[in-house]
Design a protein around this motif. Structure first.
Motif: not given
Length: 93
Positions: A75-93
């Motif tokens: 899970x931590x690796x998943x965050x590290x890989x995708x934290x700078x992608x367009x996906x990241x703001x979607x998680x903020x919703x």
């Protein structure tokens, strides 16, 4: 009234509903794991990498064996890989 068309439409509506429901469930799981990864990343920055083992030990007792060290690490690796992608703001919703 054409019963066949009505029956077919009900079946198609149900199939669509099931697909939307599955998508929604999967989307929620992905967002949840991303957010857990973010929290683990932040906790690791503050308390060190051993925090994953500590959290894993507690979560396996309190929530279930599926939340072992490897799962939390992924899970931590998943965050590290995708934290700078367009996906990241979607998680903020």
């Amino acid at each position: 009234m054409n019963y066949y068309i009505e029956i077919k439409q009900k079946i198609l509506d149900n199939e669509l509903y099931l697909k939307v429901k599955d998508y929604s469930k999967e989307r929620n799981t992905v967002i949840t794991y991303f957010e857990i990864g973010r929290l683990l990343y932040e906790a690791g920055s503050k308390y060190g990498d051993r925090i994953i083992q500590k959290y894993s030990d507690k979560l396996m007792l309190e929530v279930g064996k599926k939340y072992n060290k490897s799962t939390l690490f992924r899970m931590r690796q998943f965050y590290k890989v995708f934290s700078n992608e367009k996906f990241a703001p979607m998680a903020q919703k």
